[in-house]
Design a protein around this motif. Structure first.
Motif, PDB file in Angstrom:
ATOM      1  N   GLU A 132     -19.676 -42.766 -82.299  1.00 15.39           N
ATOM      2  CA  GLU A 132     -21.097 -42.803 -81.962  1.00 15.39           C
ATOM      3  C   GLU A 132     -21.635 -41.380 -81.943  1.00 15.39           C
ATOM      4  O   GLU A 132     -20.890 -40.444 -81.679  1.00 15.39           O
ATOM      5  CB  GLU A 132     -21.313 -43.402 -80.568  1.00 15.39           C
ATOM      6  CG  GLU A 132     -20.798 -44.806 -80.423  1.00 15.39           C
ATOM      7  CD  GLU A 132     -20.747 -45.269 -78.978  1.00 15.39           C
ATOM      8  OE1 GLU A 132     -21.019 -46.453 -78.777  1.00 15.39           O
ATOM      9  OE2 GLU A 132     -20.432 -44.474 -78.084  1.00 15.39           O
ATOM     10  N   ALA A 133     -22.915 -41.266 -82.195  1.00 16.62           N
ATOM     11  CA  ALA A 133     -23.588 -39.970 -82.085  1.00 16.62           C
ATOM     12  C   ALA A 133     -24.954 -40.206 -81.439  1.00 16.62           C
ATOM     13  O   ALA A 133     -25.642 -41.171 -81.766  1.00 16.62           O
ATOM     14  CB  ALA A 133     -23.747 -39.315 -83.453  1.00 16.62           C
ATOM     15  N   TYR A 134     -25.303 -39.337 -80.495  1.00 18.62           N
ATOM     16  CA  TYR A 134     -26.571 -39.443 -79.777  1.00 18.62           C
ATOM     17  C   TYR A 134     -27.317 -38.127 -79.921  1.00 18.62           C
ATOM     18  O   TYR A 134     -26.738 -37.063 -79.755  1.00 18.62           O
ATOM     19  CB  TYR A 134     -26.328 -39.707 -78.287  1.00 18.62           C
ATOM     20  CG  TYR A 134     -25.591 -40.995 -78.008  1.00 18.62           C
ATOM     21  CD1 TYR A 134     -26.286 -42.179 -77.852  1.00 18.62           C
ATOM     22  CD2 TYR A 134     -24.208 -41.005 -77.905  1.00 18.62           C
ATOM     23  CE1 TYR A 134     -25.609 -43.370 -77.596  1.00 18.62           C
ATOM     24  CE2 TYR A 134     -23.523 -42.183 -77.638  1.00 18.62           C
ATOM     25  CZ  TYR A 134     -24.236 -43.360 -77.496  1.00 18.62           C
ATOM     26  OH  TYR A 134     -23.560 -44.520 -77.237  1.00 18.62           O
ATOM     27  N   GLY A 136     -27.106 -29.864 -79.194  1.00 14.01           N
ATOM     28  CA  GLY A 136     -27.287 -30.704 -78.008  1.00 14.01           C
ATOM     29  C   GLY A 136     -26.947 -32.155 -78.263  1.00 14.01           C
ATOM     30  O   GLY A 136     -26.992 -32.971 -77.346  1.00 14.01           O
ATOM     31  N   ALA A 137     -26.614 -32.489 -79.504  1.00 14.92           N
ATOM     32  CA  ALA A 137     -26.206 -33.857 -79.828  1.00 14.92           C
ATOM     33  C   ALA A 137     -24.833 -34.134 -79.231  1.00 14.92           C
ATOM     34  O   ALA A 137     -23.995 -33.244 -79.109  1.00 14.92           O
ATOM     35  CB  ALA A 137     -26.168 -34.060 -81.338  1.00 14.92           C
ATOM     36  N   LEU A 138     -24.598 -35.376 -78.842  1.00 19.94           N
ATOM     37  CA  LEU A 138     -23.324 -35.816 -78.298  1.00 19.94           C
ATOM     38  C   LEU A 138     -22.614 -36.663 -79.348  1.00 19.94           C
ATOM     39  O   LEU A 138     -23.199 -37.607 -79.886  1.00 19.94           O
ATOM     40  CB  LEU A 138     -23.547 -36.644 -77.036  1.00 19.94           C
ATOM     41  CG  LEU A 138     -22.331 -37.360 -76.468  1.00 19.94           C
ATOM     42  CD1 LEU A 138     -21.298 -36.355 -75.968  1.00 19.94           C
ATOM     43  CD2 LEU A 138     -22.749 -38.302 -75.358  1.00 19.94           C
ATOM     44  N   TRP A 188     -29.024 -38.929 -74.381  1.00 20.14           N
ATOM     45  CA  TRP A 188     -27.930 -39.076 -73.424  1.00 20.14           C
ATOM     46  C   TRP A 188     -28.194 -38.159 -72.240  1.00 20.14           C
ATOM     47  O   TRP A 188     -28.906 -37.171 -72.359  1.00 20.14           O
ATOM     48  CB  TRP A 188     -26.571 -38.768 -74.070  1.00 20.14           C
ATOM     49  CG  TRP A 188     -26.424 -37.359 -74.558  1.00 20.14           C
ATOM     50  CD1 TRP A 188     -26.917 -36.850 -75.719  1.00 20.14           C
ATOM     51  CD2 TRP A 188     -25.767 -36.292 -73.888  1.00 20.14           C
ATOM     52  NE1 TRP A 188     -26.606 -35.509 -75.818  1.00 20.14           N
ATOM     53  CE2 TRP A 188     -25.886 -35.147 -74.717  1.00 20.14           C
ATOM     54  CE3 TRP A 188     -25.076 -36.179 -72.704  1.00 20.14           C
ATOM     55  CZ2 TRP A 188     -25.344 -33.924 -74.353  1.00 20.14           C
ATOM     56  CZ3 TRP A 188     -24.538 -34.951 -72.351  1.00 20.14           C
ATOM     57  CH2 TRP A 188     -24.680 -33.846 -73.187  1.00 20.14           C
ATOM     58  N   LEU A 189     -27.636 -38.508 -71.075  1.00 16.38           N
ATOM     59  CA  LEU A 189     -27.893 -37.733 -69.859  1.00 16.38           C
ATOM     60  C   LEU A 189     -26.662 -37.005 -69.355  1.00 16.38           C
ATOM     61  O   LEU A 189     -26.739 -35.869 -68.907  1.00 16.38           O
ATOM     62  CB  LEU A 189     -28.393 -38.656 -68.740  1.00 16.38           C
ATOM     63  CG  LEU A 189     -29.675 -39.403 -69.058  1.00 16.38           C
ATOM     64  CD1 LEU A 189     -29.948 -40.442 -67.977  1.00 16.38           C
ATOM     65  CD2 LEU A 189     -30.833 -38.431 -69.142  1.00 16.38           C
ATOM     66  N   LYS A 190     -25.493 -37.678 -69.391  1.00 20.10           N
ATOM     67  CA  LYS A 190     -24.289 -37.091 -68.823  1.00 20.10           C
ATOM     68  C   LYS A 190     -23.074 -37.701 -69.510  1.00 20.10           C
ATOM     69  O   LYS A 190     -23.102 -38.855 -69.929  1.00 20.10           O
ATOM     70  CB  LYS A 190     -24.253 -37.413 -67.322  1.00 20.10           C
ATOM     71  CG  LYS A 190     -23.185 -36.716 -66.558  1.00 20.10           C
ATOM     72  CD  LYS A 190     -23.409 -36.742 -65.049  1.00 20.10           C
ATOM     73  CE  LYS A 190     -23.407 -38.101 -64.443  1.00 20.10           C
ATOM     74  NZ  LYS A 190     -23.439 -38.089 -62.968  1.00 20.10           N
ATOM     75  N   VAL A 191     -22.009 -36.926 -69.641  1.00 18.37           N
ATOM     76  CA  VAL A 191     -20.764 -37.401 -70.250  1.00 18.37           C
ATOM     77  C   VAL A 191     -19.579 -36.798 -69.505  1.00 18.37           C
ATOM     78  O   VAL A 191     -19.675 -35.683 -68.980  1.00 18.37           O
ATOM     79  CB  VAL A 191     -20.718 -37.068 -71.758  1.00 18.37           C
ATOM     80  CG1 VAL A 191     -20.682 -35.562 -71.990  1.00 18.37           C
ATOM     81  CG2 VAL A 191     -19.531 -37.740 -72.464  1.00 18.37           C
ATOM     82  N   SER A 192     -18.485 -37.539 -69.441  1.00 20.80           N
ATOM     83  CA  SER A 192     -17.245 -37.001 -68.882  1.00 20.80           C
ATOM     84  C   SER A 192     -16.082 -37.622 -69.624  1.00 20.80           C
ATOM     85  O   SER A 192     -16.211 -38.649 -70.271  1.00 20.80           O
ATOM     86  CB  SER A 192     -17.146 -37.297 -67.378  1.00 20.80           C
ATOM     87  OG  SER A 192     -17.105 -38.688 -67.154  1.00 20.80           O
ATOM     88  N   GLY A 193     -14.942 -36.963 -69.557  1.00 18.49           N
ATOM     89  CA  GLY A 193     -13.745 -37.437 -70.244  1.00 18.49           C
ATOM     90  C   GLY A 193     -13.063 -36.280 -70.944  1.00 18.49           C
ATOM     91  O   GLY A 193     -13.184 -35.134 -70.533  1.00 18.49           O
TER      92      GLY A 193
END
Length: 74
Positions: free
Chosen positions: A57-59, A40-42, A64-69
């Protein structure tokens, strides 16, 4: 492509409508991609022309809540 992140807002707000937006804009010689680890890490990757891919970066799963790209594909 640009990677866009939504992180928890002030006070740790965990809402997809209230948070801190972070953008990583691509340049001429580099671009950004993201990966969601099985934990579940980003992970946000920096891809530079002529260089090895690097973790920018690592979260953790709750940071984190949401990511796009663009999705990272080594």
């Amino acid at each position: 492509m640009t990677v866009s992140l939504l992180l928890p807002g002030p006070g740790g707000s965990m809402s997809e409508t209230v948070g801190t937006e972070v953008f990583r804009h691509d340049g001429e010689d580099d671009h950004y991609e993201y990966e969601i680890h099985a934990s579940g890490a980003l992970i946000v990757w920096s891809i530079k022309r002529g260089a090895a891919d690097a973790v920018l970066e690592a979260y953790g799963p709750g940071a984190w809540l949401k990511v796009s790209g663009s999705v990272y594909q080594p």
